[in-house]
Motif scaffolding. Structure first.
Motif, mmCIF file in Angstrom:
data_model
loop_
_atom_site.group_PDB
_atom_site.id
_atom_site.type_symbol
_atom_site.label_atom_id
_atom_site.label_comp_id
_atom_site.label_asym_id
_atom_site.label_seq_id
_atom_site.Cartn_x
_atom_site.Cartn_y
_atom_site.Cartn_z
ATOM 1 N N GLY A 22 2.640 -21.041 -16.329
ATOM 2 C CA GLY A 22 4.041 -20.922 -15.974
ATOM 3 C C GLY A 22 4.634 -19.659 -16.582
ATOM 4 N N GLU A 23 5.934 -19.567 -16.527
ATOM 5 C CA GLU A 23 6.640 -18.409 -17.086
ATOM 6 C C GLU A 23 6.674 -18.512 -18.609
ATOM 7 N N TRP A 24 6.335 -17.409 -19.276
ATOM 8 C CA TRP A 24 6.403 -17.400 -20.730
ATOM 9 C C TRP A 24 7.866 -17.353 -21.160
ATOM 10 N N GLN A 39 5.311 -21.849 -22.543
ATOM 11 C CA GLN A 39 5.539 -21.585 -21.120
ATOM 12 C C GLN A 39 6.420 -22.672 -20.525
ATOM 13 N N ARG A 40 7.213 -22.278 -19.525
ATOM 14 C CA ARG A 40 7.994 -23.230 -18.749
ATOM 15 C C ARG A 40 7.208 -23.624 -17.515
ATOM 16 N N LEU A 41 7.054 -24.929 -17.287
ATOM 17 C CA LEU A 41 6.304 -25.440 -16.145
ATOM 18 C C LEU A 41 7.221 -26.261 -15.250
ATOM 19 N N LEU A 107 0.810 -28.803 -26.220
ATOM 20 C CA LEU A 107 1.813 -29.842 -26.409
ATOM 21 C C LEU A 107 2.872 -29.661 -25.337
ATOM 22 N N VAL A 108 3.117 -30.723 -24.560
ATOM 23 C CA VAL A 108 4.032 -30.653 -23.427
ATOM 24 C C VAL A 108 5.210 -31.588 -23.671
ATOM 25 N N THR A 109 6.415 -31.060 -23.508
ATOM 26 C CA THR A 109 7.628 -31.858 -23.666
ATOM 27 C C THR A 109 8.548 -31.645 -22.471
ATOM 28 N N GLU A 110 9.419 -32.618 -22.250
ATOM 29 C CA GLU A 110 10.416 -32.490 -21.201
ATOM 30 C C GLU A 110 11.550 -31.587 -21.670
ATOM 31 N N ALA A 111 12.141 -30.859 -20.727
ATOM 32 C CA ALA A 111 13.322 -30.065 -21.034
ATOM 33 C C ALA A 111 14.480 -30.987 -21.405
ATOM 34 N N LEU A 112 15.336 -30.525 -22.279
ATOM 35 C CA LEU A 112 16.549 -31.252 -22.634
ATOM 36 C C LEU A 112 17.624 -30.902 -21.606
ATOM 37 N N GLU A 113 17.772 -31.721 -20.599
ATOM 38 C CA GLU A 113 18.680 -31.424 -19.501
ATOM 39 C C GLU A 113 20.125 -31.350 -19.988
#
Length: 229
Positions: A22-24, A39-41, A107-113
């Motif tokens: 994804g985008e760095w 990275q943003r996925l 390590l993958v986390t959800e964005a804080l919407e």
């Protein structure tokens, strides 16, 4: 063999996550004898953040030969969530030992919407837009959030204002904490409190009046946490 750590995803998916690109948003930094970046996925309409590491280790009495820092971050994410401290939801954490690259981890986390870090919020005129009364509530909520963390003997370890995220859309301000890879549980609550509060005071944009509001919120949750400051 890869070691995967997740409650939601089968254990054979390390390579799948490692290969996703994804985008760095944080270019890989070379430090700790390795590298680490974020990275943003985009996954099924959701925004995720993947921290990717190669040989990026810390050493301690428990781990004298080194351990990837994302494992420390994973432990902090799970522990703070149980303490009622808002943090990004953990989606996946896995490591493997590559024959050429050595230890790798993701390590993958959800964005804080709806959240943004507090310095960005200030730069966009958030304080002026919400007014001083609501800003005082925000400072108290920041203090209360930190107190819940320290009350559990958890120390953020790298607490700058940019690691405090806020959401102001509702009636009550909401606060979340990010970047927990230096977090650890101390032997005493007071040590965790002293370290984090002193560090944040040095690396924050707040006036003395603002800081007093933060301490007021802190003391409501952890009355003894301000001793020795």
């Amino acid at each position: 063999m890869p070691i995967s750590i997740s409650h939601d995803i089968p254990e054979d998916t390390f390579q799948e996550w490692w290969q996703r690109q994804g985008e760095w948003v944080e270019e890989p930094n070379v430090r700790r004898g390795g590298e680490s970046g974020v990275q943003r996925l985009l996954e099924r309409g959701s925004v995720l953040y993947a921290k990717r590491q190669i040989g990026h280790v810390y050493r301690s009495l428990l781990h004298p030969f080194g351990r990837l820092t994302i494992l420390r971050e994973r432990a902090a994410l799970l522990a703070l969530d149980k303490l009622g401290v808002p943090v990004p939801r953990l989606v996946y954490c896995g490591i493997d030992n590559h024959p050429e690259q050595g230890w790798r981890g993701v390590l993958v986390t959800e964005a804080l919407e709806g959240f943004e870090h507090v310095e960005q919020w200030y730069a966009k005129g958030g304080r002026e837009a919400c007014g001083e009364a609501k800003h005082a509530l925000l400072m108290q909520q920041i203090g209360a959030t930190l107190a819940r963390m320290n009350l559990g003997r958890w120390q953020h370890g790298c607490l700058y204002a940019k690691h405090v995220f806020v959401r102001m859309g509702g009636e009550h301000p909401q606060v979340a904490l990010l970047d927990l890879e230096k977090s650890r549980q101390r032997l005493s609550r007071s040590r965790a409190a002293r370290h984090d509060l002193r560090q944040l005071r040095r690396h924050s944009p707040w006036s003395d009046e603002d800081w007093q509001q933060l301490l007021m919120g802190y003391a409501r949750v952890y009355p003894g946490g301000l001793k020795g400051l």
